[in-house]
Design an enzyme around this catalytic site. Structure first.
Site, mmCIF file in Angstrom:
data_model
loop_
_atom_site.group_PDB
_atom_site.id
_atom_site.type_symbol
_atom_site.label_atom_id
_atom_site.label_comp_id
_atom_site.label_asym_id
_atom_site.label_seq_id
_atom_site.Cartn_x
_atom_site.Cartn_y
_atom_site.Cartn_z
ATOM 1 N N ARG A 182 67.666 -23.162 14.872
ATOM 2 C CA ARG A 182 67.392 -23.794 13.563
ATOM 3 C C ARG A 182 68.076 -25.155 13.594
ATOM 4 N NH1 ARG A 182 67.795 -21.469 7.467
ATOM 5 N NH2 ARG A 182 65.819 -20.625 8.216
ATOM 6 N N HIS A 187 58.312 -24.278 9.778
ATOM 7 C CA HIS A 187 59.022 -22.987 9.706
ATOM 8 C C HIS A 187 58.031 -21.874 10.064
ATOM 9 C CE1 HIS A 187 62.100 -20.239 8.803
ATOM 10 N NE2 HIS A 187 62.271 -20.419 7.508
ATOM 11 N N GLN A 214 58.725 -18.032 9.338
ATOM 12 C CA GLN A 214 58.564 -17.719 7.915
ATOM 13 C C GLN A 214 57.093 -17.452 7.589
ATOM 14 O OE1 GLN A 214 60.928 -17.634 5.169
ATOM 15 N NE2 GLN A 214 59.120 -16.620 4.363
ATOM 16 N N ASP A 269 58.228 -23.607 -2.836
ATOM 17 C CA ASP A 269 59.529 -23.594 -2.153
ATOM 18 C C ASP A 269 60.456 -24.488 -2.968
ATOM 19 O OD1 ASP A 269 61.580 -23.208 -0.338
ATOM 20 O OD2 ASP A 269 60.688 -24.406 1.272
ATOM 21 N N CYS A 289 59.593 -18.537 0.163
ATOM 22 C CA CYS A 289 60.351 -18.150 1.358
ATOM 23 C C CYS A 289 61.777 -17.736 1.031
ATOM 24 C CB CYS A 289 60.338 -19.290 2.371
ATOM 25 S SG CYS A 289 61.233 -20.761 1.805
ATOM 26 N N ARG A 292 60.215 -10.627 7.278
ATOM 27 C CA ARG A 292 60.818 -11.452 8.328
ATOM 28 C C ARG A 292 61.277 -10.548 9.481
ATOM 29 N NH1 ARG A 292 62.836 -16.440 6.789
ATOM 30 N NH2 ARG A 292 62.857 -16.808 9.047
HETATM 31 N N1 CP Z 1 63.554 -18.308 4.237
HETATM 32 C C1 CP Z 1 64.570 -18.573 5.056
HETATM 33 O O1 CP Z 1 64.396 -19.058 6.176
HETATM 34 O O2 CP Z 1 65.790 -18.203 4.574
HETATM 35 P P1 CP Z 1 67.200 -18.549 5.213
HETATM 36 O O3 CP Z 1 67.416 -20.028 5.079
HETATM 37 O O4 CP Z 1 68.185 -17.755 4.407
HETATM 38 O O5 CP Z 1 67.185 -18.149 6.665
HETATM 39 N N1 NVA Z 2 62.282 -25.940 2.776
HETATM 40 C C1 NVA Z 2 63.526 -25.200 2.852
HETATM 41 C C2 NVA Z 2 63.296 -23.879 3.489
HETATM 42 C C3 NVA Z 2 64.509 -22.996 3.515
HETATM 43 C C4 NVA Z 2 64.256 -21.696 4.194
HETATM 44 C C5 NVA Z 2 64.549 -26.009 3.613
HETATM 45 O O1 NVA Z 2 64.230 -26.550 4.667
HETATM 46 O O2 NVA Z 2 65.683 -26.104 3.137
#
Ligand code: CP
Ligand code: NVA
Length: 314
Positions: free
Chosen positions: A111, A138, A141, A229, A268, A296
């Site tokens: 990530r 993502h 997700q 989101d 998400c 997930r």
């Molecule tokens: N939706 C998602 O990726 O959540 P986290 O940021 O908690 O991993």
């Molecule tokens: N769009 C959000 C998704 C978190 C899972 C971010 O990138 O913070």
């Protein structure tokens, strides 16, 4: 740039980098197996003796815990690292980190911020790399989202999927990637200041996607799926401007009334209650967000098995 960095010639297995880089039939197979693994979660343990490394340069609850539990339920081991603790791009190139980690572990999830870091890691690593979120996309997700929508509504083919909110959101970009593959209509309502990247829209439209972008909220009329989101993603710094411009794009009960009666709401998570979604929607009968979060786990199991070429044959 991502497309100019080839994966390592020594690659054992397959990278899971973005939905638009994977053959449709492979994505269908991953989802089929994710549904099957959910029905029988402890029956399949092909990861004995294998280790997954999770690297986080941004916070995570769902991605971290679901990948850890997924790998353990598959019989494998996990090591979880924060980007700040390791030498990721700190003098050593990210590709070199990939070369070294490949001598210890069998699959790596990253990530990160800029997506080029993911592609650099994939170019050096001889083990599969999984995209656990970048500023751009993502895909893990959205595999769980697709699984959830299929559970509730059956095939997404021909369905009306509506996104309301930040048009530049990374989850939305993976939904745009999915649109031509799963053959749903994707209507995006967002302020003109926060529209999706033109190249993502054009690429999807060239593949036959039915994707439209508008500032008008009437896109939710007749929706089967309503998505949103957070307004301020982890890589965004302009919080005040975003709140002001995105407030009209809140998903609330009035908006959900315009969707079909059986429509589902997905997010998400983490959700910012009272901002992009109201309590009555996220806690309401149409909300699928807790199943979406659970999925997930099942989707990640199928992704891990696909990366290492150990999906069950059935
Ligand atoms: N939706 C998602 O990726 O959540 P986290 O940021 O908690 O991993
Ligand atoms: N769009 C959000 C998704 C978190 C899972 C971010 O990138 O913070």
């Amino acid at each position: 740039m991502p497309t100019t960095i080839p994966p390592s010639a020594l690659k054992q297995g397959r990278d899971f980098l973005d939905l638009d880089r994977i053959e449709p039939q492979e994505l269908f197979a991953i989802l089929r197996h994710a549904h099957a693994m959910k029905k029988n979660p402890l029956a399949f343990r092909p990861m004995e003796g294998k280790t997954l490394a999770l690297i986080f340069e941004k916070p995570s609850t769902r991605t971290r815990v679901s990948f850890e539990v997924a790998m353990r339920q598959l019989g494998g081991q996990v090591t979880t690292l924060s980007g700040a603790e390791i030498q990721l791009g700190r003098g050593e190139t990210i590709a070199d980190t990939g070369r070294v980690l490949s001598r210890y572990v069998d699959v790596i999830m990253l990530r990160t911020f800029a997506e080029h870091k993911l592609y650099e890691l994939a170019s050096g690593a001889s083990v599969p790399i999984i995209n656990g979120l970048t500023d751009h996309s993502h895909p893990c997700q959205v595999m769980a989202d697709l699984m959830t929508a299929e559970e509730r509504l059956g095939s997404l083919k021909g369905k009306n999927v509506v996104w309301v909110g930040d048009g530049g959101d990374n989850v939305l970009i993976s939904w745009i990637h999915a649109a031509p593959i799963f053959d749903f209509t994707l209507r995006i309502a967002c302020p003109p200041a926060f529209v999706p990247p033109t190249e993502a829209l054009i690429a999807a439209q060239k593949k036959g996607a039915k994707v439209t972008v508008t500032p008008d909220m009437d896109v939710t009329d007749g929706a089967d799926v309503v998505l949103t989101d957070c307004w301020v993603s982890m890589h965004n710094s302009d919080a005040a401007a975003r709140h002001e411009m995105l407030m009209p794009y809140q998903v609330n009960a009035d908006l959900m009334k315009r969707a079909k009666p059986h429509a589902i709401f997905m997010h998400c998570l983490p959700a910012h209650r009272g901002e992009e979604v109201t309590d009555d929607v996220i806690d309401g009968a149409q909300s699928a967000v807790w199943d979406e979060a659970e999925n997930r786990l099942h989707a990640h199991k199928a992704i891990l098995c696909w990366c290492l070429n150990v999906l069950p044959t059935a």
